[in-house]
Write an enzyme that holds these catalytic residues in place. Structure first.
Site, short mmCIF file in Angstrom:
data_model
loop_
_atom_site.label_atom_id
_atom_site.label_comp_id
_atom_site.label_asym_id
_atom_site.label_seq_id
_atom_site.Cartn_x
_atom_site.Cartn_y
_atom_site.Cartn_z
N LEU A 278 0.82 -1.22 0.00
CA LEU A 278 0.00 0.00 0.00
C LEU A 278 0.84 1.26 0.00
O LEU A 278 0.40 2.31 -0.47
CB LEU A 278 -0.93 0.01 1.21
N GLY A 279 2.03 1.19 0.57
CA GLY A 279 2.87 2.39 0.61
C GLY A 279 4.18 2.12 1.31
O GLY A 279 4.36 1.13 2.01
N PHE B 33 9.80 4.83 7.84
CA PHE B 33 9.91 3.76 8.84
C PHE B 33 9.97 2.38 8.20
O PHE B 33 10.63 1.48 8.69
CB PHE B 33 8.70 3.80 9.79
N GLY B 34 9.26 2.17 7.12
CA GLY B 34 9.18 0.85 6.52
C GLY B 34 8.07 0.80 5.50
O GLY B 34 7.88 1.75 4.73
N ASP C 281 2.18 17.06 9.71
CA ASP C 281 2.45 16.63 8.33
C ASP C 281 1.15 16.38 7.57
O ASP C 281 1.00 15.37 6.88
CB ASP C 281 3.31 15.36 8.35
#
Length: 730
Positions: free
Chosen positions: A19-20, A24-25, A144
């Site tokens: 998905l993205g 971070f990961g 953000d």
């Protein structure tokens, strides 16, 4: 996330897609093989692969997500045991899956190049605004906010929940405290972050304002392509109320307090949101948001109070069919359609008596009706109220001009543009096709509403006409019966008068009965008027039946403009695939503009052709409606006259019988035998009277038989009309 001896194939959960990816990961979609439940699971890199600062941010996100519960903040869920990280691995974050993707993907759709639809803007503002206020009330600033961090969960066809995600940069703080760490995405950063000044929760106001502006206009508000330092030096010169800075045709920077005109908001909502954006996009962070105000005894940021008030506003959208444009009015519980009529006159110049306003189901809105009755669900873009000018319908719509980018490629279809400009031009072409199709569909809806209104009116006229002719038939049968008896009585009375001219009461009775006979002529005149009304109504009904039988009268109208919108989106998708497959040096597969220009041109021609045909039929529908309107009062008046004439006939009959009984009593009062006063009636006279009565009775029986047959025909016709109305409504 699993033991080596427990391969993924044996798990009840399977990983389906990426998905993205982030700092971070990765985020993967997982699906339960048995229940089909879906989860978005965010996993982190090993600690050794991250800086201490990134590691702390990850732990903060997991902590914050675990304690938040709001329908517009993506929900953290328990991680399935089989997917739990092994000892020594970083924690994983399981979240609800939002199948609508993120807001950036929505904004990148070509048909949204000029901004989202009004109903989508409303849902976005309501949901994300509520989520931001919730975060701030829990001492959390996001830091953000951007379209990539807003995801969509579809509840039904019209209702969408916008949810905030990715709290990796979120910070838990006391609302009075300030921060000075540099975080977030450059394009949506508040000005104070560019110079690493201390900041507070108002940085989220700026980001939210920029995000909302982009969703309305299709682009970010303040020169998004400038480098940060230059951007800061230019935009800092804006006035407190400026919400937009763009280059004009002379490449000069122009600040504006208004939203750009090419958006999909109605005028009232646009005006309100311009005022709200002036609060959100203040350069001074202390003034941004409007400060704290008292609202129902609770202290709240002014910007959220104002936003809540704006979202509570009821707006009546009316399609002015002749111009194919939307008229929008802010209404409340106290407003009636009479006030809306006056507002329409101010905006269009159409006097109230010439305004014909109907709902999508064909029901006419009367001046005494509440204006809220015409308000549609704010979560949809559906228009349910239509305005027609009485009289000759003339299509006067100013068709939307081709966007400048489309005009440019239409003039030079062989011109090759850089990928970005190429995509922009084609996106505007897709948007134009989509808006053209939408506008034509609105005309179809107005046509359907007008046809429904006509059929409803005709159904009412047919029922009233049946009642009128039925009652008139009964009246004529009674009148003929009465007249036969009266003529016989007058003849006998006249003979008696000639034999006994000195008898005053016979002369008086003859005079009264003669007057009754003259009054019966009025019933004949009434029948002539009824026949005339019946002929007019029948002629219009014949016209309406012909309109129903024509191709334009079908419940489902063909819309060839759909294929142009679909075709333009397909061409755009092919362009995206070509440019996405380009090498990193900027080269891309060369595509000229001929296919898109040809499609836009054919769409333009087809729009004109279909619109003219539909308006021609619509004009006939409205013409029939105009002819029907005076007939209904005529029918009502005729029915009232028939009822009055029936009552008068009964009164005359009672009067005649009373006269006879008075004679009878007078004769009895003299003590004479009535039989001796009246000579015996010849048998042929008795037969004539009996025969006349039989003929009258037979006439009434024949009328009843014919009336039943006529009723059956009328009921069949009405049933067919009701079926047609139902098919149109569906």
């Amino acid at each position: 996330m699993m033991n080596a001896d427990n391969p993924e194939e044996k798990l009840p959960w399977r990983k389906t897609q990426l998905l993205g990816q982030g700092a971070f990961g990765c985020i993967h979609l997982w699906e339960n093989v048995e229940t089909k439940e879906k989860l978005a699971i965010k996993t982190c890199k090993h600690k050794e692969e991250m800086s201490d600062k990134t590691w702390e941010r990850w732990k903060m996100e997991v902590y914050i997500m675990g304690k938040l519960k709001h329908e517009n903040v993506v929900r953290a869920v328990d991680l399935p045991e089989k997917l739990s990280p092994q000892s020594g691995q970083p924690p994983a974050l399981a979240m609800e899956y939002c199948e609508g993707g993120d807001l950036r993907k929505v904004l990148n759709r070509p048909d949204n190049c000029c901004g989202l639809k009004e109903n989508e803007i409303r849902q976005l503002l309501t949901g994300v605004g509520s989520a931001i206020e919730y975060l701030h009330s829990n001492r959390i600033i996001h830091r953000d906010l951007k379209p990539e961090n807003i995801v969509l969960k579809c509840l039904d066809e019209n209702k969408i929940l916008y949810k905030i995600i990715d709290l990796g940069y979120a910070k838990e703080l006391d609302l009075s405290s300030i921060c000075n760490s540099y975080v977030g995405t450059m394009q949506y950063l508040a000005p104070e972050l560019f110079v690493t000044k201390p900041y507070s929760k108002t940085v989220d106001y700026w980001s939210f304002g920029c995000l909302v502006f982009e969703c309305i206009a299709g682009f970010r508000p303040f020169l998004p392509t400038l480098p940060p330092v230059e951007w800061h030096n230019v935009v800092c010169k804006k006035s407190p109320d400026d919400i937009n800075a763009q280059y004009d045709e002379n490449k000069e920077i122009k600040f504006s307090k208004k939203l750009p005109p090419n958006n999909q908001l109605c005028r009232p909502l646009q005006n309100y949101l311009e005022q709200w954006l002036r609060l959100m996009l203040r350069w001074d962070p202390k003034a941004r948001g409007g400060g704290i105000v008292q609202a129902q005894g609770i202290e709240r940021p002014k910007c959220f109070c104002v936003l809540e008030q704006i979202m509570a506003i009821k707006i009546l959208h009316i399609l002015y069919v002749e111009m194919n444009s939307i008229l929008s009015f802010n209404v409340n519980e106290t407003h009636t359609m009479k006030e809306v009529h006056a507002a329409i006159e101010l905006e269009t110049g159409i006097p109230p008596q010439q305004q014909y306003i109907i709902l999508a189901n064909g029901v006419k809105l009367e001046p005494t009706d509440t204006a809220l009755q015409g308000c549609s669900d704010p979560n949809t873009e559906e228009v349910i109220v239509f305005l027609f000018r009485r009289g000759n319908l003339q299509y006067q719509a100013k068709n939307k001009k081709l966007p400048q980018q489309v005009q440019a490629i239409a003039k030079e279809p062989s011109t090759l543009l850089p990928p970005k400009d190429h995509r922009k031009a084609w996106a505007h072409a897709v948007h134009w096709c989509a808006v053209t199709n939408r506008d034509y569909k609105r005309i179809i809806l107005s046509h359907r509403a007008a046809l429904l209104s006509l059929l409803r009116s005709n159904s009412l006229v047919s029922k009233q006409k049946w009642q009128m002719t039925s009652e008139m038939g009964k009246l004529m049968a009674c009148k003929d019966h009465f007249q036969t008896s009266l003529d016989f009585d007058l003849q006998k009375c006249k003979e008696n008068i000639e034999n006994d001219k000195a008898n005053v009461w016979r002369s008086k009775m003859y005079e009264v009965w003669t007057h009754m006979a003259s009054q019966l002529n009025e019933i004949n005149n009434l029948q002539d008027r009824v026949n005339s009304i019946d002929s007019k109504a029948t002629a219009i009904t014949t016209e309406i039946v012909e309109l129903q039988r024509s191709p334009s009268g079908k419940p489902k109208q063909n819309n060839d403009l759909d294929e142009f919108e679909t075709g333009s989106k397909k061409l755009y998708s092919e362009l995206i695939r070509a440019t996405q497959g380009a090498a990193g040096d900027g080269s891309h597969e060369m595509m000229d503009h001929y296919p898109m220009v040809d499609l836009v041109g054919r769409c333009l021609v087809k729009r004109e052709e279909q619109t003219k045909l539909l308006f021609k039929h619509l004009s006939k529908v409205l013409d029939c409606q105009l002819k029907l309107e005076p007939i209904l009062p005529d029918l009502d008046n005729a029915c009232s006259e028939i009822a009055a004439a029936s009552q008068q006939l009964k009164t005359m009959q009672l009067q005649r019988q009373t006269d006879m009984w008075n004679v009878f009593h007078w004769m009895c009062g003299n003590g004479k035998d009535p039989a001796n006063d009246f000579p015996p009636l010849p048998s042929n006279i008795l037969y004539t009277s009996y025969s006349s009565n039989l003929e009258s009775i037979q006439l009434m029986d024949d009328f009843k038989t014919n009336a039943l047959r006529l009723q059956d025909v009328v009921e069949t016709m009405l049933r067919e009309q009701e079926e047609h109305i139902t098919s149109l409504e569906n």
